[in-house]
Design a protein around this motif. Structure first.
Motif, mmCIF file in Angstrom:
data_model
loop_
_atom_site.group_PDB
_atom_site.id
_atom_site.type_symbol
_atom_site.label_atom_id
_atom_site.label_comp_id
_atom_site.label_asym_id
_atom_site.label_seq_id
_atom_site.Cartn_x
_atom_site.Cartn_y
_atom_site.Cartn_z
ATOM 1 N N PHE A 77 0.853 -1.188 0.000
ATOM 2 C CA PHE A 77 0.000 0.000 0.000
ATOM 3 C C PHE A 77 0.885 1.231 0.000
ATOM 4 O O PHE A 77 1.963 1.241 0.611
ATOM 5 N N CYS A 78 0.407 2.305 -0.645
ATOM 6 C CA CYS A 78 1.105 3.580 -0.616
ATOM 7 C C CYS A 78 0.064 4.695 -0.696
ATOM 8 O O CYS A 78 -0.750 4.731 -1.617
ATOM 9 N N GLY A 79 0.088 5.585 0.297
ATOM 10 C CA GLY A 79 -0.854 6.700 0.309
ATOM 11 C C GLY A 79 -1.264 7.042 1.728
ATOM 12 O O GLY A 79 -0.616 6.650 2.697
ATOM 13 N N ARG A 80 -2.352 7.782 1.852
ATOM 14 C CA ARG A 80 -2.854 8.148 3.184
ATOM 15 C C ARG A 80 -3.627 6.958 3.737
ATOM 16 O O ARG A 80 -4.698 6.604 3.234
ATOM 17 N N GLY A 81 -3.071 6.330 4.760
ATOM 18 C CA GLY A 81 -3.650 5.110 5.295
ATOM 19 C C GLY A 81 -4.876 5.374 6.149
ATOM 20 O O GLY A 81 -4.876 6.313 6.962
ATOM 21 N N PRO A 82 -5.915 4.553 6.013
ATOM 22 C CA PRO A 82 -7.113 4.724 6.837
ATOM 23 C C PRO A 82 -6.891 4.339 8.290
ATOM 24 O O PRO A 82 -7.747 4.575 9.135
ATOM 25 N N PHE A 83 -5.736 3.759 8.588
ATOM 26 C CA PHE A 83 -5.454 3.301 9.949
ATOM 27 C C PHE A 83 -4.954 4.421 10.860
ATOM 28 O O PHE A 83 -4.825 4.222 12.071
ATOM 29 N N PHE A 84 -4.642 5.610 10.309
ATOM 30 C CA PHE A 84 -4.218 6.751 11.121
ATOM 31 C C PHE A 84 -5.197 7.901 10.936
ATOM 32 O O PHE A 84 -5.502 8.300 9.804
ATOM 33 N N SER A 85 -5.664 8.459 12.047
ATOM 34 C CA SER A 85 -6.473 9.676 12.001
ATOM 35 C C SER A 85 -5.549 10.887 11.934
ATOM 36 O O SER A 85 -4.325 10.778 12.130
ATOM 37 N N ASP A 86 -6.136 12.046 11.678
ATOM 38 C CA ASP A 86 -5.347 13.281 11.689
ATOM 39 C C ASP A 86 -4.693 13.479 13.057
ATOM 40 O O ASP A 86 -3.552 13.931 13.160
ATOM 41 N N GLU A 87 -5.428 13.147 14.118
ATOM 42 C CA GLU A 87 -4.884 13.299 15.467
ATOM 43 C C GLU A 87 -3.727 12.327 15.701
ATOM 44 O O GLU A 87 -2.734 12.681 16.352
ATOM 45 N N ASP A 88 -3.837 11.100 15.173
ATOM 46 C CA ASP A 88 -2.725 10.145 15.295
ATOM 47 C C ASP A 88 -1.451 10.723 14.684
ATOM 48 O O ASP A 88 -0.374 10.661 15.291
ATOM 49 N N ILE A 89 -1.577 11.284 13.488
ATOM 50 C CA ILE A 89 -0.408 11.851 12.817
ATOM 51 C C ILE A 89 0.141 13.023 13.616
ATOM 52 O O ILE A 89 1.364 13.190 13.758
ATOM 53 N N ALA A 90 -0.756 13.833 14.171
ATOM 54 C CA ALA A 90 -0.320 15.003 14.942
ATOM 55 C C ALA A 90 0.457 14.587 16.187
ATOM 56 O O ALA A 90 1.505 15.181 16.505
ATOM 57 N N VAL A 91 -0.013 13.560 16.898
ATOM 58 C CA VAL A 91 0.693 13.159 18.124
ATOM 59 C C VAL A 91 2.001 12.442 17.786
ATOM 60 O O VAL A 91 2.998 12.586 18.514
ATOM 61 N N ILE A 194 11.234 1.884 -8.318
ATOM 62 C CA ILE A 194 10.061 2.626 -7.855
ATOM 63 C C ILE A 194 10.534 3.772 -6.966
ATOM 64 O O ILE A 194 11.155 3.547 -5.921
ATOM 65 N N HIS A 195 10.254 4.990 -7.373
ATOM 66 C CA HIS A 195 10.650 6.180 -6.623
ATOM 67 C C HIS A 195 9.457 6.631 -5.790
ATOM 68 O O HIS A 195 8.411 6.995 -6.332
ATOM 69 N N VAL A 196 9.623 6.591 -4.482
ATOM 70 C CA VAL A 196 8.517 6.878 -3.561
ATOM 71 C C VAL A 196 8.726 8.251 -2.933
ATOM 72 O O VAL A 196 9.755 8.513 -2.308
ATOM 73 N N HIS A 197 7.714 9.118 -3.096
ATOM 74 C CA HIS A 197 7.753 10.457 -2.513
ATOM 75 C C HIS A 197 6.517 10.616 -1.628
ATOM 76 O O HIS A 197 5.431 10.920 -2.120
ATOM 77 N N LEU A 198 6.687 10.392 -0.347
ATOM 78 C CA LEU A 198 5.571 10.480 0.583
ATOM 79 C C LEU A 198 5.377 11.907 1.063
ATOM 80 O O LEU A 198 6.340 12.601 1.385
ATOM 81 N N GLU A 199 4.120 12.320 1.138
ATOM 82 C CA GLU A 199 3.774 13.582 1.767
ATOM 83 C C GLU A 199 3.546 13.331 3.259
ATOM 84 O O GLU A 199 3.259 12.203 3.674
ATOM 85 N N PRO A 200 3.682 14.365 4.101
ATOM 86 C CA PRO A 200 3.419 14.179 5.525
ATOM 87 C C PRO A 200 2.057 13.540 5.767
ATOM 88 O O PRO A 200 1.042 13.981 5.213
ATOM 89 N N GLY A 201 2.042 12.480 6.581
ATOM 90 C CA GLY A 201 0.811 11.749 6.871
ATOM 91 C C GLY A 201 0.601 10.539 5.986
ATOM 92 O O GLY A 201 -0.252 9.694 6.284
ATOM 93 N N GLU A 202 1.359 10.414 4.893
ATOM 94 C CA GLU A 202 1.230 9.267 4.000
ATOM 95 C C GLU A 202 2.152 8.128 4.439
ATOM 96 O O GLU A 202 3.205 8.362 5.047
ATOM 97 N N SER A 203 1.738 6.906 4.105
ATOM 98 C CA SER A 203 2.478 5.714 4.514
ATOM 99 C C SER A 203 2.790 4.829 3.320
ATOM 100 O O SER A 203 2.022 4.759 2.352
ATOM 101 N N LEU A 204 3.911 4.144 3.430
ATOM 102 C CA LEU A 204 4.265 3.063 2.521
ATOM 103 C C LEU A 204 4.283 1.786 3.335
ATOM 104 O O LEU A 204 4.978 1.704 4.353
ATOM 105 N N VAL A 205 3.517 0.786 2.903
ATOM 106 C CA VAL A 205 3.535 -0.540 3.512
ATOM 107 C C VAL A 205 4.191 -1.471 2.510
ATOM 108 O O VAL A 205 3.692 -1.617 1.393
ATOM 109 N N PHE A 206 5.302 -2.079 2.893
ATOM 110 C CA PHE A 206 6.004 -2.933 1.932
ATOM 111 C C PHE A 206 6.779 -4.035 2.642
ATOM 112 O O PHE A 206 7.066 -3.949 3.835
#
Length: 237
Positions: A77-91, A194-206
């Motif tokens: 998976f690559c992108g904004r994961g449904p397993f983290f809320s905005d608050e999770d990322i903030a903490v 594969i060149h991966v450029h994650l934005e803050p809050g995005e996840s790569l699962v590999f």
């Protein structure tokens, strides 16, 4: 009688090894792939280098049997994961900043372990359920690390991870400035990088123990903070 390839032979060999012996074999294959990707062995003819690289890269996933054929790039998976809320990322972001003074240099980057919020989220039901829906049941390894690349020249050469990070959930917390130099690159066998450029809050699962990957070097003024959670699939135990 069908003639076995070297990849087949290495796969057969790995099935007869103990976990420690298989880890040593994985380390040797990782070193071979990483060295070839880094441009070593230039004195060896190019066709032979390509054959050696392909053999090492194809053999790494085969050390885990037939459990991962659908993930031929290693990416789950690559992108904004449904397993983290905005608050999770903030903490996580706040805890990562607070743990930077405790981080210790590990080769060419800095690592901080033992942070309670990161550990709690690594064990959360939301992450577990998401991973199980993609790859089947997983076991947490209780490994949750904050990673820092915030000095010029930091990075990681091509490698694969140990079994405690068989399945890696890697989440970007900060990458500045907007004009970036360092990047994560995955090298699946016989495919384009594969060149991966994650934005803050995005996840790569590999599958970090199967696909060779690297973090290219930072430049002056560049700073990266990530959090990394490690898991094992049931078949890799």
């Amino acid at each position: 009688m069908e003639r076995l390839t070297l990849v087949d032979r290495l796969s057969e060999l790995s099935s007869e090894l103990t976990a420690a012996e298989r880890e040593n074999l994985k380390f040797l294959l990782s070193m071979a792939a990483g060295g070839l990707l880094s441009g070593h062995a230039q004195s060896i003819p190019a066709p032979l280098r390509e054959t050696a690289l392909t053999t090492a890269q194809r053999s790494l996933p085969r050390l885990h049997g037939s459990e991962r054929p659908q993930f031929d790039t290693g990416v789950v998976f690559c992108g904004r994961g449904p397993f983290f809320s905005d608050e999770d990322i903030a903490v996580l972001n706040r805890e990562s900043l607070s743990y930077r003074p405790r981080a210790e240099r590990f080769h060419d980057h800095y690592v901080a372990s033992g942070a309670p919020i990161a550990r709690e989220l690594a064990l959360s039901q939301s992450v577990n359920d998401f991973l199980a829906s993609r790859v089947g049941p997983v076991l947490p390894t209780y490994k949750a690390n904050y990673l820092y690349y915030d000095e010029p020249g930091l990075g990681i050469d091509p490698h694969v991870d140990k079994d405690e990070f068989s399945l890696n959930v890697l989440t970007m917390l900060e990458h500045r400035p907007d004009t970036r130099h360092s990047e994560l690159i995955l090298y699946p066998p016989e495919q384009d990088a594969i060149h991966v450029h994650l934005e803050p809050g995005e996840s790569l699962v590999f599958f970090a123990d199967s696909v060779t990957h690297q973090r290219t070097r930072t430049v002056t003024g560049e700073a990266i903070r990530l959090v990394s959670f490690g898991y094992r699939t049931i078949g890799s135990v």
